[in-house]
Design an enzyme around this catalytic site. Structure first.
Site, PDB file in Angstrom:
ATOM      1  N   CYS A 174       5.121 -38.304 -13.726  1.00  0.00           N
ATOM      2  CA  CYS A 174       4.066 -38.526 -12.723  1.00  0.00           C
ATOM      3  C   CYS A 174       4.204 -39.865 -12.018  1.00  0.00           C
ATOM      4  O   CYS A 174       3.595 -40.081 -10.968  1.00  0.00           O
ATOM      5  CB  CYS A 174       2.696 -38.404 -13.372  1.00  0.00           C
ATOM      6  SG  CYS A 174       2.456 -36.782 -14.092  1.00  0.00           S
TER       7      CYS A 174
ATOM      8  N   HIS B 135      -2.722 -42.368  -9.655  1.00  0.00           N
ATOM      9  CA  HIS B 135      -2.279 -41.013  -9.972  1.00  0.00           C
ATOM     10  C   HIS B 135      -3.498 -40.169 -10.333  1.00  0.00           C
ATOM     11  O   HIS B 135      -4.334 -40.588 -11.133  1.00  0.00           O
ATOM     12  CB  HIS B 135      -1.278 -41.052 -11.133  1.00  0.00           C
ATOM     13  CG  HIS B 135      -0.944 -39.691 -11.652  1.00  0.00           C
ATOM     14  ND1 HIS B 135      -0.707 -38.621 -10.813  1.00  0.00           N
ATOM     15  CD2 HIS B 135      -0.839 -39.214 -12.906  1.00  0.00           C
ATOM     16  CE1 HIS B 135      -0.457 -37.554 -11.537  1.00  0.00           C
ATOM     17  NE2 HIS B 135      -0.541 -37.880 -12.807  1.00  0.00           N
TER      18      HIS B 135
ATOM     19  N   ASN C  57      -4.044 -32.167 -11.121  1.00  0.00           N
ATOM     20  CA  ASN C  57      -2.977 -33.152 -11.295  1.00  0.00           C
ATOM     21  C   ASN C  57      -1.672 -32.566 -10.746  1.00  0.00           C
ATOM     22  O   ASN C  57      -1.109 -31.642 -11.338  1.00  0.00           O
ATOM     23  CB  ASN C  57      -2.863 -33.470 -12.799  1.00  0.00           C
ATOM     24  CG  ASN C  57      -1.740 -34.433 -13.119  1.00  0.00           C
ATOM     25  OD1 ASN C  57      -0.883 -34.712 -12.287  1.00  0.00           O
ATOM     26  ND2 ASN C  57      -1.734 -34.934 -14.340  1.00  0.00           N
TER      27      ASN C  57
HETATM   28  N1  ACO Z   1     -12.114 -25.723 -22.125  1.00  0.00           N
HETATM   29  C1  ACO Z   1     -12.985 -25.805 -23.140  1.00  0.00           C
HETATM   30  N2  ACO Z   1     -12.744 -26.518 -24.238  1.00  0.00           N
HETATM   31  C2  ACO Z   1     -11.549 -27.166 -24.317  1.00  0.00           C
HETATM   32  C3  ACO Z   1     -10.603 -27.108 -23.293  1.00  0.00           C
HETATM   33  C4  ACO Z   1     -10.917 -26.354 -22.159  1.00  0.00           C
HETATM   34  N3  ACO Z   1     -10.086 -26.232 -21.102  1.00  0.00           N
HETATM   35  N4  ACO Z   1      -9.541 -27.858 -23.652  1.00  0.00           N
HETATM   36  C5  ACO Z   1      -9.804 -28.372 -24.855  1.00  0.00           C
HETATM   37  N5  ACO Z   1     -11.022 -27.949 -25.257  1.00  0.00           N
HETATM   38  C6  ACO Z   1     -11.718 -28.256 -26.499  1.00  0.00           C
HETATM   39  C7  ACO Z   1     -10.788 -28.703 -27.590  1.00  0.00           C
HETATM   40  O1  ACO Z   1     -10.246 -27.566 -28.245  1.00  0.00           O
HETATM   41  C8  ACO Z   1     -11.737 -29.476 -28.476  1.00  0.00           C
HETATM   42  O2  ACO Z   1     -12.468 -28.561 -29.266  1.00  0.00           O
HETATM   43  P1  ACO Z   1     -12.818 -28.922 -30.798  1.00  0.00           P
HETATM   44  O3  ACO Z   1     -13.679 -30.182 -30.726  1.00  0.00           O
HETATM   45  O4  ACO Z   1     -13.550 -27.706 -31.249  1.00  0.00           O
HETATM   46  O5  ACO Z   1     -11.506 -29.160 -31.455  1.00  0.00           O
HETATM   47  C9  ACO Z   1     -12.710 -30.116 -27.493  1.00  0.00           C
HETATM   48  O6  ACO Z   1     -12.583 -29.361 -26.273  1.00  0.00           O
HETATM   49  C10 ACO Z   1     -12.436 -31.576 -27.192  1.00  0.00           C
HETATM   50  O7  ACO Z   1     -11.052 -31.716 -26.958  1.00  0.00           O
HETATM   51  P2  ACO Z   1     -10.432 -33.144 -26.695  1.00  0.00           P
HETATM   52  O8  ACO Z   1      -8.943 -32.989 -26.544  1.00  0.00           O
HETATM   53  O9  ACO Z   1     -10.949 -34.118 -27.682  1.00  0.00           O
HETATM   54  O10 ACO Z   1     -11.093 -33.479 -25.294  1.00  0.00           O
HETATM   55  P3  ACO Z   1     -10.971 -34.798 -24.446  1.00  0.00           P
HETATM   56  O11 ACO Z   1     -12.296 -35.307 -24.142  1.00  0.00           O
HETATM   57  O12 ACO Z   1      -9.944 -35.752 -24.985  1.00  0.00           O
HETATM   58  O13 ACO Z   1     -10.394 -34.232 -23.071  1.00  0.00           O
HETATM   59  C11 ACO Z   1      -8.333 -34.094 -21.876  1.00  0.00           C
HETATM   60  C12 ACO Z   1      -9.127 -33.605 -23.068  1.00  0.00           C
HETATM   61  C13 ACO Z   1      -9.057 -33.679 -20.607  1.00  0.00           C
HETATM   62  C14 ACO Z   1      -6.958 -33.463 -21.908  1.00  0.00           C
HETATM   63  C15 ACO Z   1      -8.239 -35.646 -21.931  1.00  0.00           C
HETATM   64  O14 ACO Z   1      -7.817 -36.067 -23.199  1.00  0.00           O
HETATM   65  C16 ACO Z   1      -7.320 -36.167 -20.911  1.00  0.00           C
HETATM   66  O15 ACO Z   1      -7.558 -36.054 -19.709  1.00  0.00           O
HETATM   67  N6  ACO Z   1      -6.226 -36.822 -21.315  1.00  0.00           N
HETATM   68  C17 ACO Z   1      -5.264 -37.304 -20.376  1.00  0.00           C
HETATM   69  C18 ACO Z   1      -4.439 -36.157 -19.958  1.00  0.00           C
HETATM   70  C19 ACO Z   1      -3.644 -36.476 -18.758  1.00  0.00           C
HETATM   71  O16 ACO Z   1      -4.073 -37.206 -17.907  1.00  0.00           O
HETATM   72  N7  ACO Z   1      -2.460 -35.877 -18.691  1.00  0.00           N
HETATM   73  C20 ACO Z   1      -1.610 -36.019 -17.642  1.00  0.00           C
HETATM   74  C21 ACO Z   1      -1.184 -37.453 -17.452  1.00  0.00           C
HETATM   75  S1  ACO Z   1       0.471 -37.622 -17.376  1.00  0.00           S
HETATM   76  C22 ACO Z   1       0.896 -36.610 -16.232  1.00  0.00           C
HETATM   77  O17 ACO Z   1       0.203 -36.519 -15.235  1.00  0.00           O
HETATM   78  C23 ACO Z   1       2.062 -35.705 -16.445  1.00  0.00           C
END
Ligand code: ACO
Length: 322
Positions: free
Chosen positions: A108, A242, A272
Protein backbone atom coordinates in the site's frame (compact mmCIF):
# COMPACT_ATOMS: atom_id res chain seq x y z
CA UNK A 1 10.07 17.42 -9.61
CA UNK A 2 6.47 18.56 -9.61
CA UNK A 3 3.07 17.06 -10.41
CA UNK A 4 1.53 18.49 -13.59
CA UNK A 5 -1.25 15.95 -14.22
CA UNK A 6 -3.47 13.59 -12.25
CA UNK A 7 -5.95 10.90 -13.25
CA UNK A 8 -7.92 8.05 -11.74
CA UNK A 9 -10.35 5.30 -12.66
CA UNK A 10 -12.42 2.78 -10.81
CA UNK A 11 -14.47 -0.30 -11.69
CA UNK A 12 -18.19 0.10 -12.39
CA UNK A 13 -19.35 -2.60 -9.94
CA UNK A 14 -20.41 -1.03 -6.64
CA UNK A 15 -20.47 -3.45 -3.69
CA UNK A 16 -22.28 -2.09 -0.66
CA UNK A 17 -22.01 -3.39 2.88
CA UNK A 18 -25.59 -4.62 2.55
CA UNK A 19 -24.60 -6.68 -0.50
CA UNK A 20 -21.80 -8.32 1.50
CA UNK A 21 -24.17 -9.19 4.32
CA UNK A 22 -26.20 -11.37 1.92
CA UNK A 23 -23.41 -13.96 1.80
CA UNK A 24 -21.19 -13.12 4.82
CA UNK A 25 -21.93 -13.06 8.54
CA UNK A 26 -21.48 -9.28 8.68
CA UNK A 27 -23.54 -6.10 8.64
CA UNK A 28 -23.36 -2.45 7.60
CA UNK A 29 -23.12 -1.25 11.19
CA UNK A 30 -20.03 -3.39 12.01
CA UNK A 31 -18.16 -2.45 8.82
CA UNK A 32 -19.02 1.25 9.05
CA UNK A 33 -18.15 1.59 12.73
CA UNK A 34 -14.89 -0.39 12.58
CA UNK A 35 -13.59 0.87 9.24
CA UNK A 36 -15.65 3.81 7.88
CA UNK A 37 -16.35 1.88 4.66
CA UNK A 38 -19.88 1.96 3.21
CA UNK A 39 -19.18 0.63 -0.26
CA UNK A 40 -16.31 -0.24 -2.53
CA UNK A 41 -15.73 -0.74 -6.30
CA UNK A 42 -14.77 -4.26 -7.36
CA UNK A 43 -13.41 -5.45 -10.71
CA UNK A 44 -15.93 -7.54 -12.69
CA UNK A 45 -15.72 -7.45 -16.49
CA UNK A 46 -12.90 -4.85 -16.64
CA UNK A 47 -9.23 -5.68 -16.70
CA UNK A 48 -6.91 -3.86 -14.31
CA UNK A 49 -4.83 -2.61 -17.24
CA UNK A 50 -7.92 -0.88 -18.71
CA UNK A 51 -8.45 1.03 -15.46
CA UNK A 52 -4.75 1.90 -15.29
CA UNK A 53 -4.80 3.12 -18.91
CA UNK A 54 -7.82 5.34 -18.20
CA UNK A 55 -6.06 6.84 -15.16
CA UNK A 56 -2.85 7.44 -17.16
CA UNK A 57 -4.67 8.99 -20.12
CA UNK A 58 -6.62 11.32 -17.84
CA UNK A 59 -3.37 12.32 -16.12
CA UNK A 60 -1.74 13.06 -19.49
CA UNK A 61 -4.79 15.01 -20.73
CA UNK A 62 -4.25 17.61 -18.02
CA UNK A 63 -0.74 18.30 -19.36
CA UNK A 64 0.56 19.44 -22.74
CA UNK A 65 2.52 16.20 -23.05
CA UNK A 66 1.91 13.12 -25.17
CA UNK A 67 2.80 9.54 -24.31
CA UNK A 68 6.01 9.87 -26.34
CA UNK A 69 7.23 12.71 -24.10
CA UNK A 70 7.31 10.37 -21.09
CA UNK A 71 10.87 9.23 -20.26
CA UNK A 72 10.03 6.61 -17.66
CA UNK A 73 6.91 4.84 -16.36
CA UNK A 74 6.92 3.56 -12.79
CA UNK A 75 4.04 1.25 -12.00
CA UNK A 76 3.03 0.51 -8.42
CA UNK A 77 1.20 -2.81 -8.29
CA UNK A 78 0.83 -5.82 -6.00
CA UNK A 79 -1.09 -8.31 -8.18
CA UNK A 80 -2.50 -8.39 -11.68
CA UNK A 81 -3.26 -11.12 -14.20
CA UNK A 82 0.36 -11.32 -15.40
CA UNK A 83 3.19 -12.85 -13.38
CA UNK A 84 5.44 -11.58 -16.16
CA UNK A 85 5.95 -9.16 -17.84
CA UNK A 86 5.55 -6.38 -15.31
CA UNK A 87 2.27 -4.46 -15.54
CA UNK A 88 4.23 -1.33 -16.53
CA UNK A 89 5.40 -3.11 -19.72
CA UNK A 90 1.81 -3.92 -20.64
CA UNK A 91 0.69 -0.35 -19.92
CA UNK A 92 3.54 1.28 -21.85
CA UNK A 93 2.33 -0.28 -25.12
CA UNK A 94 -1.33 0.44 -24.41
CA UNK A 95 -0.52 4.10 -23.78
CA UNK A 96 1.67 4.41 -26.88
CA UNK A 97 4.78 5.34 -24.89
CA UNK A 98 8.25 4.21 -25.90
CA UNK A 99 10.18 4.69 -22.64
CA UNK A 100 11.43 2.08 -20.17
CA UNK A 101 9.21 0.96 -17.30
CA UNK A 102 9.60 -0.71 -13.94
CA UNK A 103 7.14 -2.19 -11.49
CA UNK A 104 7.33 -1.47 -7.78
CA UNK A 105 5.68 -3.74 -5.24
CA UNK A 106 5.74 -1.66 -2.06
CA UNK A 107 2.25 -2.87 -1.08
CA UNK A 108 0.00 0.00 0.00
CA UNK A 109 3.01 2.32 0.33
CA UNK A 110 4.03 1.62 -3.29
CA UNK A 111 2.88 4.93 -4.78
CA UNK A 112 5.16 6.97 -2.49
CA UNK A 113 8.01 4.49 -3.08
CA UNK A 114 7.48 5.07 -6.81
CA UNK A 115 7.49 8.87 -6.32
CA UNK A 116 10.77 8.62 -4.42
CA UNK A 117 12.35 6.57 -7.22
CA UNK A 118 11.10 9.15 -9.73
CA UNK A 119 12.63 11.91 -7.60
CA UNK A 120 16.02 10.17 -7.71
CA UNK A 121 15.82 9.92 -11.52
CA UNK A 122 15.01 13.63 -11.77
CA UNK A 123 17.88 14.50 -9.43
CA UNK A 124 20.31 12.44 -11.50
CA UNK A 125 19.22 14.40 -14.60
CA UNK A 126 18.15 11.26 -16.48
CA UNK A 127 14.52 12.24 -17.08
CA UNK A 128 12.37 15.24 -17.92
CA UNK A 129 8.91 13.68 -17.59
CA UNK A 130 7.84 10.62 -15.59
CA UNK A 131 4.48 8.91 -15.30
CA UNK A 132 3.75 7.13 -12.02
CA UNK A 133 0.71 4.86 -12.06
CA UNK A 134 -0.69 2.82 -9.18
CA UNK A 135 -3.09 0.08 -10.26
CA UNK A 136 -4.45 -2.41 -7.78
CA UNK A 137 -7.01 -5.17 -7.54
CA UNK A 138 -6.78 -6.35 -3.92
CA UNK A 139 -10.29 -7.84 -4.27
CA UNK A 140 -8.58 -10.67 -6.22
CA UNK A 141 -6.30 -11.49 -3.27
CA UNK A 142 -9.05 -12.03 -0.71
CA UNK A 143 -10.91 -15.08 0.47
CA UNK A 144 -14.50 -13.90 -0.11
CA UNK A 145 -15.74 -16.18 2.66
CA UNK A 146 -13.44 -14.43 5.19
CA UNK A 147 -15.42 -11.52 6.64
CA UNK A 148 -12.39 -10.13 8.46
CA UNK A 149 -10.53 -9.25 5.23
CA UNK A 150 -12.70 -9.11 2.09
CA UNK A 151 -14.95 -6.33 3.44
CA UNK A 152 -11.97 -3.96 3.67
CA UNK A 153 -10.75 -3.71 0.09
CA UNK A 154 -11.71 -2.25 -3.28
CA UNK A 155 -10.05 -1.86 -6.68
CA UNK A 156 -8.90 1.18 -8.63
CA UNK A 157 -6.09 3.06 -10.36
CA UNK A 158 -4.52 6.49 -9.97
CA UNK A 159 -1.75 8.22 -11.91
CA UNK A 160 0.35 11.36 -11.85
CA UNK A 161 2.57 12.99 -14.47
CA UNK A 162 5.74 14.54 -13.08
CA UNK A 163 8.06 17.04 -14.68
CA UNK A 164 11.16 18.98 -13.62
CA UNK A 165 10.54 21.30 -10.68
CA UNK A 166 11.20 21.74 -6.99
CA UNK A 167 7.82 21.08 -5.38
CA UNK A 168 8.81 17.95 -3.46
CA UNK A 169 10.39 18.89 -0.16
CA UNK A 170 11.21 15.57 1.55
CA UNK A 171 10.70 11.81 1.59
CA UNK A 172 10.95 9.06 4.19
CA UNK A 173 10.76 5.34 3.39
CA UNK A 174 11.05 2.42 5.80
CA UNK A 175 10.62 -1.33 5.76
CA UNK A 176 10.41 -3.45 8.90
CA UNK A 177 10.51 -7.02 7.63
CA UNK A 178 7.39 -8.58 9.10
CA UNK A 179 5.62 -10.62 6.42
CA UNK A 180 3.46 -12.43 8.98
CA UNK A 181 1.42 -9.26 9.66
CA UNK A 182 -0.17 -9.30 6.19
CA UNK A 183 0.58 -11.71 3.36
CA UNK A 184 -0.70 -13.96 0.63
CA UNK A 185 1.12 -17.01 -0.73
CA UNK A 186 0.48 -19.01 -3.86
CA UNK A 187 1.81 -22.23 -5.35
CA UNK A 188 4.21 -21.94 -8.26
CA UNK A 189 4.16 -24.29 -11.27
CA UNK A 190 4.90 -27.98 -10.75
CA UNK A 191 8.41 -29.32 -11.34
CA UNK A 192 9.43 -32.97 -10.90
CA UNK A 193 12.00 -31.87 -8.29
CA UNK A 194 10.10 -29.81 -5.72
CA UNK A 195 9.72 -31.84 -2.53
CA UNK A 196 8.57 -29.23 0.00
CA UNK A 197 5.18 -28.04 1.13
CA UNK A 198 4.13 -24.77 -0.45
CA UNK A 199 1.26 -22.80 1.07
CA UNK A 200 -1.48 -21.56 -1.26
CA UNK A 201 -4.00 -19.20 0.27
CA UNK A 202 -5.68 -15.80 0.13
CA UNK A 203 -4.62 -12.81 2.23
CA UNK A 204 -3.98 -13.44 5.90
CA UNK A 205 -3.89 -10.34 8.07
CA UNK A 206 -3.43 -9.67 11.75
CA UNK A 207 -5.71 -6.62 11.75
CA UNK A 208 -4.82 -5.32 15.19
CA UNK A 209 -1.05 -5.56 14.60
CA UNK A 210 -1.45 -3.83 11.25
CA UNK A 211 -3.53 -1.11 12.88
CA UNK A 212 -0.84 -0.37 15.50
CA UNK A 213 2.06 -0.51 13.03
CA UNK A 214 0.19 1.72 10.61
CA UNK A 215 -0.42 4.41 13.21
CA UNK A 216 3.10 4.23 14.66
CA UNK A 217 4.79 4.16 11.23
CA UNK A 218 2.73 6.96 9.75
CA UNK A 219 3.29 9.30 12.70
CA UNK A 220 7.04 8.57 12.63
CA UNK A 221 7.27 9.16 8.87
CA UNK A 222 5.21 12.35 8.98
CA UNK A 223 7.40 13.71 11.77
CA UNK A 224 10.51 12.82 9.76
CA UNK A 225 9.43 14.51 6.53
CA UNK A 226 8.33 17.61 8.42
CA UNK A 227 11.60 17.79 10.36
CA UNK A 228 13.63 17.37 7.17
CA UNK A 229 11.76 20.27 5.55
CA UNK A 230 11.61 22.33 8.74
CA UNK A 231 7.82 22.39 8.67
CA UNK A 232 5.35 22.12 11.57
CA UNK A 233 2.06 20.13 11.46
CA UNK A 234 0.13 23.43 11.33
CA UNK A 235 1.95 24.37 8.12
CA UNK A 236 0.56 21.34 6.28
CA UNK A 237 -2.72 22.09 4.47
CA UNK A 238 -3.72 18.56 3.46
CA UNK A 239 -2.76 15.20 4.97
CA UNK A 240 -3.37 12.60 2.27
CA UNK A 241 -3.18 9.32 4.16
CA UNK A 242 -3.52 5.82 2.78
CA UNK A 243 -7.24 5.06 2.93
CA UNK A 244 -7.20 1.83 4.97
CA UNK A 245 -9.41 2.57 7.94
CA UNK A 246 -11.07 5.81 9.08
CA UNK A 247 -10.05 5.02 12.68
CA UNK A 248 -6.36 4.83 11.64
CA UNK A 249 -6.73 8.21 9.94
CA UNK A 250 -8.49 9.64 13.00
CA UNK A 251 -5.78 8.41 15.40
CA UNK A 252 -3.06 10.03 13.28
CA UNK A 253 -5.15 13.21 12.97
CA UNK A 254 -5.52 13.47 16.74
CA UNK A 255 -1.77 12.96 17.22
CA UNK A 256 -1.08 15.77 14.73
CA UNK A 257 -3.63 17.96 16.58
CA UNK A 258 -5.30 18.99 13.32
CA UNK A 259 -8.95 19.28 12.23
CA UNK A 260 -10.79 16.90 9.90
CA UNK A 261 -10.73 19.59 7.18
CA UNK A 262 -7.04 18.77 6.69
CA UNK A 263 -7.62 14.99 6.52
CA UNK A 264 -9.61 14.27 3.35
CA UNK A 265 -11.02 10.76 3.00
CA UNK A 266 -13.09 8.77 0.55
CA UNK A 267 -12.76 5.35 2.12
CA UNK A 268 -16.57 5.48 2.55
CA UNK A 269 -17.10 4.91 -1.18
CA UNK A 270 -13.95 3.10 -2.33
CA UNK A 271 -12.66 1.02 0.63
CA UNK A 272 -8.94 0.30 0.75
CA UNK A 273 -7.59 0.40 -2.82
CA UNK A 274 -4.00 -0.33 -1.72
CA UNK A 275 -1.34 1.89 -3.31
CA UNK A 276 -3.93 3.47 -5.62
CA UNK A 277 -5.76 5.18 -2.78
CA UNK A 278 -3.56 8.29 -2.47
CA UNK A 279 -3.30 9.15 -6.21
CA UNK A 280 -7.06 8.51 -6.61
CA UNK A 281 -7.81 10.84 -3.70
CA UNK A 282 -5.34 13.43 -4.99
CA UNK A 283 -7.01 13.38 -8.42
CA UNK A 284 -10.49 13.76 -6.95
CA UNK A 285 -9.44 16.66 -4.73
CA UNK A 286 -7.48 18.44 -7.45
CA UNK A 287 -10.34 18.19 -9.97
CA UNK A 288 -12.82 19.45 -7.39
CA UNK A 289 -10.58 22.47 -6.79
CA UNK A 290 -9.96 21.52 -3.16
CA UNK A 291 -6.18 22.02 -3.41
CA UNK A 292 -5.05 25.59 -3.98
CA UNK A 293 -1.89 26.86 -5.62
CA UNK A 294 0.94 26.80 -3.05
CA UNK A 295 -0.85 24.44 -0.63
CA UNK A 296 1.42 22.02 1.22
CA UNK A 297 0.49 18.32 1.08
CA UNK A 298 1.79 15.53 3.30
CA UNK A 299 1.28 12.00 1.96
CA UNK A 300 1.69 8.95 4.17
CA UNK A 301 1.05 5.27 3.44
CA UNK A 302 1.67 1.88 5.06
CA UNK A 303 1.17 -1.71 4.07
CA UNK A 304 2.39 -5.30 3.86
CA UNK A 305 6.09 -5.71 4.45
CA UNK A 306 5.75 -3.84 6.76
CA UNK A 307 6.40 -0.88 4.43
CA UNK A 308 5.75 2.73 5.26
CA UNK A 309 6.43 5.92 3.30
CA UNK A 310 5.72 9.62 3.48
CA UNK A 311 6.53 12.75 1.50
CA UNK A 312 5.92 16.45 1.63
CA UNK A 313 5.22 18.64 -1.39
CA UNK A 314 3.96 22.04 -2.47
CA UNK A 315 1.08 22.09 -4.97
CA UNK A 316 1.07 23.92 -8.27
CA UNK A 317 -2.50 24.27 -9.53
CA UNK A 318 -3.47 22.19 -12.57
CA UNK A 319 -6.01 23.43 -15.13
CA UNK A 320 -8.39 20.60 -15.96
CA UNK A 321 -10.42 20.91 -19.16
CA UNK A 322 -13.60 19.21 -17.83
N1 ACO B 1 -18.35 -8.33 10.39
C1 ACO B 1 -18.73 -8.65 11.63
N2 ACO B 1 -17.88 -9.05 12.57
C2 ACO B 1 -16.57 -9.15 12.21
C3 ACO B 1 -16.12 -8.84 10.93
C4 ACO B 1 -17.06 -8.41 9.99
N3 ACO B 1 -16.74 -8.07 8.73
N4 ACO B 1 -14.78 -9.02 10.89
C5 ACO B 1 -14.40 -9.43 12.10
N5 ACO B 1 -15.48 -9.51 12.90
C6 ACO B 1 -15.54 -9.92 14.30
C7 ACO B 1 -14.36 -10.74 14.72
O1 ACO B 1 -14.59 -12.10 14.38
C8 ACO B 1 -14.37 -10.51 16.21
O2 ACO B 1 -15.35 -11.35 16.79
P1 ACO B 1 -15.07 -12.05 18.22
O3 ACO B 1 -14.88 -10.89 19.20
O4 ACO B 1 -16.31 -12.84 18.43
O5 ACO B 1 -13.83 -12.85 18.03
C9 ACO B 1 -14.85 -9.07 16.36
O6 ACO B 1 -15.49 -8.75 15.11
C10 ACO B 1 -13.75 -8.06 16.61
O7 ACO B 1 -12.69 -8.34 15.72
P2 ACO B 1 -11.35 -7.50 15.79
O8 ACO B 1 -10.40 -8.05 14.76
O9 ACO B 1 -10.90 -7.38 17.19
O10 ACO B 1 -11.89 -6.08 15.33
P3 ACO B 1 -11.10 -4.73 15.23
O11 ACO B 1 -11.79 -3.70 16.00
O12 ACO B 1 -9.62 -4.89 15.42
O13 ACO B 1 -11.32 -4.35 13.70
C11 ACO B 1 -10.15 -4.39 11.62
C12 ACO B 1 -10.81 -5.21 12.70
C13 ACO B 1 -11.19 -3.50 10.97
C14 ACO B 1 -9.55 -5.32 10.58
C15 ACO B 1 -9.05 -3.50 12.27
O14 ACO B 1 -8.21 -4.27 13.09
C16 ACO B 1 -8.23 -2.82 11.25
O15 ACO B 1 -8.72 -1.97 10.50
N6 ACO B 1 -6.93 -3.10 11.18
C17 ACO B 1 -6.09 -2.52 10.18
C18 ACO B 1 -6.33 -3.25 8.92
C19 ACO B 1 -5.78 -2.52 7.77
O16 ACO B 1 -5.78 -1.33 7.73
N7 ACO B 1 -5.32 -3.30 6.78
C20 ACO B 1 -4.82 -2.81 5.62
C21 ACO B 1 -3.60 -1.95 5.86
S1 ACO B 1 -2.30 -2.41 4.93
C22 ACO B 1 -2.88 -2.41 3.45
O17 ACO B 1 -3.64 -1.52 3.12
C23 ACO B 1 -2.59 -3.56 2.55
Amino acid sequence: MKIIGTGSAHPKQVVTNEMLSTFLDTNDEWIKTRTGIQERRVISSERLEDLALEAMERALQSTKLTARDIDFIICSNVVNEYITPGLGCVLQGMLGATCPTIDVNGACAGFIYALDIADAFFKSGRVKNVLVVAAEEPSRMMDWTDRSTCVLFGDGAGAVVLTEGDNFESFSLTNTSMPEALYQRHKLQYTPYVDKDEPDHAVIMNGQDVFKMAVRGSIRDLNRVMQKANVTPDQVDHYLLHQANIRIIDTIREYMKQGWDKFPHFIEKYGNTSSSSIPMLLDEMAREGKIKDGDRIAMSAFGAGFTTAACLLKWTEIKYEE
